[in-house]
Write an enzyme that holds these catalytic residues in place. Structure first.
Site, PDB file in Angstrom:
ATOM      1  N   ILE A 161       0.868  -1.176   0.000  1.00 31.91           N
ATOM      2  CA  ILE A 161       0.000   0.000   0.000  1.00 31.91           C
ATOM      3  C   ILE A 161       0.905   1.226   0.000  1.00 31.91           C
ATOM      4  O   ILE A 161       2.087   1.141   0.339  1.00 31.91           O
ATOM      5  CB  ILE A 161      -0.978   0.029   1.199  1.00 31.91           C
ATOM      6  CG1 ILE A 161      -0.232  -0.096   2.534  1.00 31.91           C
ATOM      7  CG2 ILE A 161      -2.029  -1.055   1.068  1.00 31.91           C
ATOM      8  CD1 ILE A 161      -1.156  -0.028   3.756  1.00 31.91           C
ATOM      9  N   ASP A 162       0.361   2.369  -0.387  1.00 34.44           N
ATOM     10  CA  ASP A 162       1.162   3.580  -0.500  1.00 34.44           C
ATOM     11  C   ASP A 162       1.665   4.057   0.862  1.00 34.44           C
ATOM     12  O   ASP A 162       1.088   3.731   1.908  1.00 34.44           O
ATOM     13  CB  ASP A 162       0.340   4.700  -1.140  1.00 34.44           C
ATOM     14  CG  ASP A 162      -0.100   4.365  -2.549  1.00 34.44           C
ATOM     15  OD1 ASP A 162       0.616   3.595  -3.210  1.00 34.44           O
ATOM     16  OD2 ASP A 162      -1.155   4.877  -2.980  1.00 34.44           O
ATOM     17  N   LYS A 163       2.697   4.868   0.821  1.00 31.43           N
ATOM     18  CA  LYS A 163       3.300   5.416   2.037  1.00 31.43           C
ATOM     19  C   LYS A 163       2.256   6.076   2.932  1.00 31.43           C
ATOM     20  O   LYS A 163       2.228   5.836   4.143  1.00 31.43           O
ATOM     21  CB  LYS A 163       4.384   6.432   1.662  1.00 31.43           C
ATOM     22  CG  LYS A 163       4.942   7.209   2.849  1.00 31.43           C
ATOM     23  CD  LYS A 163       5.892   8.304   2.405  1.00 31.43           C
ATOM     24  CE  LYS A 163       6.346   9.153   3.581  1.00 31.43           C
ATOM     25  NZ  LYS A 163       7.225  10.268   3.165  1.00 31.43           N
ATOM     26  N   ARG A 265      -7.100   5.778  -5.871  1.00 30.26           N
ATOM     27  CA  ARG A 265      -6.831   7.205  -6.037  1.00 30.26           C
ATOM     28  C   ARG A 265      -7.073   7.644  -7.482  1.00 30.26           C
ATOM     29  O   ARG A 265      -7.680   8.690  -7.739  1.00 30.26           O
ATOM     30  CB  ARG A 265      -5.401   7.514  -5.596  1.00 30.26           C
ATOM     31  CG  ARG A 265      -5.134   7.153  -4.144  1.00 30.26           C
ATOM     32  CD  ARG A 265      -3.649   7.140  -3.813  1.00 30.26           C
ATOM     33  NE  ARG A 265      -3.074   8.488  -3.848  1.00 30.26           N
ATOM     34  CZ  ARG A 265      -1.777   8.731  -3.703  1.00 30.26           C
ATOM     35  NH1 ARG A 265      -0.923   7.711  -3.555  1.00 30.26           N
ATOM     36  NH2 ARG A 265      -1.329   9.974  -3.722  1.00 30.26           N
TER      37      ARG A 265
END
Length: 354
Positions: A161-163, A265
């Site tokens: 998953i993204d930061k 997103r």
């Protein structure tokens, strides 16, 4: 690109590689790379080209197994070009060593582990983040397990998953477990749901978004959505369901059929509902609401309360690779999201009562 003089060195080392997207119009390579390489100015890219460090291999040459050749700043990139940055020093050593970093383990057995990643923590080492990542923390937690090598791609994290996204991730301790889990993710047999706060109000209570996910031709750090039959990017499907409506924003649950980079997103921006506070996808602007100074101040306070894309990987479900049992995990919303949601609830409540 700290060293821009060859100094007579005969051996060059690859530090960066990318393929020019289909449909790219001819464009000077210095301008193209300045738009696609993070933290690099056009002047530095021009200096690298002057030193012979920017190499290009055409699509035809690549198919014949040929290597690239140095180009100058005025070279115009073409679709399929392979661009490499070749420097006169080895790439930074990315060997993962265990680091004593707090790790939130939600479940663990001999085959796998479920961990909770907080927002702000990088998952894998990369440019500018060679230490302090989640994989370093996992390596420390499993440092006494003889069969676990953090540098072996056959074990470790199965997905990412993204930061600035919080939530659950699964770690495979054995090659067999990672192979089994990897196939489940590949065939979309896992169950994953996210909670997100997005701009705008939805007409329907639920819906389906389908569109290929690929690199944005103008910004390599962002993904874009292309028609399913375009041949560009990878197929992606997101299902959403409205949880709460706040007038100018909406809390939604997103369920993934696929797991593409930045899928939620990019898909939400594509349908006109960027994630709240998502700077890369335009969510840090006031996209809905009033023009009053008080409303603008309210939104700025919301951004300060949760200064990241409001996205949380809430649930994770899969078949256990050894027992065959269905495993389902749920994580609570982090404090910053809870506080922001409550702020929007109060805002809506006050509007209704006024």
């Amino acid at each position: 690109m700290d060293s821009l003089e060859q100094g007579g060195s005969e051996e060059l080392y690859e530090h960066f590689r990318m393929e020019v997207d289909r449909g790219q119009v001819p464009l000077r390579i210095d301008k193209y790379l300045s738009e696609h390489m993070q933290h690099q100015t056009r002047n530095r890219i021009q200096a690298a080209a002057e030193a012979g460090f920017i190499h290009v291999c055409s699509a035809d040459d690549a198919r014949q197994g040929k290597s690239g050749h140095p180009v100058k700043s005025n070279y115009k990139v073409r679709p399929g070009d392979i661009i490499t940055l070749m420097l006169d020093r080895p790439h930074f050593d990315t060997t993962i060593e265990p680091e004593d970093i707090p790790l939130d383990v939600r479940y663990e057995d001999d085959a796998l582990m479920i961990v909770y990643k907080p927002a702000g923590m990088v998952v894998h080492p990369g440019c500018g983040n060679f230490h302090g990542t989640l994989v370093h923390a996992i390596a420390w937690h499993l440092r006494n397990l003889p069969t676990y090598d953090p540098n072996d791609p056959q074990v470790g994290l199965v997905h990412r998953i993204d930061k600035d996204t919080s939530g659950l991730l699964v770690v495979a301790k054995t090659p067999e477990a990672k192979s089994h889990l990897g196939k489940q993710f590949f065939h979309h047999d896992t169950h994953r749901s996210y909670v997100a706060l997005v701009w705008g109000n939805f007409v329907e209570d639920e819906g389906r978004i389908e569109g290929n996910i690929g690199r944005d031709v103008r910004d390599r750090l962002r993904m874009d959505v292309f028609p399913p039959d375009s041949g560009i990017g990878k197929p992606a499907v997101t299902h959403y369901r409205v949880l709460e409506r706040y007038g100018y924003t909406t809390l939604v649950e997103c369920r993934l059929e696929t797991g593409r980079t930045h899928q939620i997103r990019a898909h939400m921006k594509h349908i006109g509902h960027p994630l709240f506070a998502d700077e890369r996808y335009g969510g840090c602007e006031i996209l809905r609401g009033e023009r009053s100074a008080s409303y603008k101040a309210y939104i700025q306070n919301c951004f300060k309360l949760c200064p990241r894309q409001v996205l949380h990987a809430k649930t994770l479900g899969f078949i256990h690779p050894v027992t065959g049992e269905q495993m389902d995990f749920t994580s609570e919303l982090p404090e910053d999201m809870q506080a922001l949601i409550e702020k929007w609830r109060n805002y809506t409540r006050n509007i209704e009562e006024s």
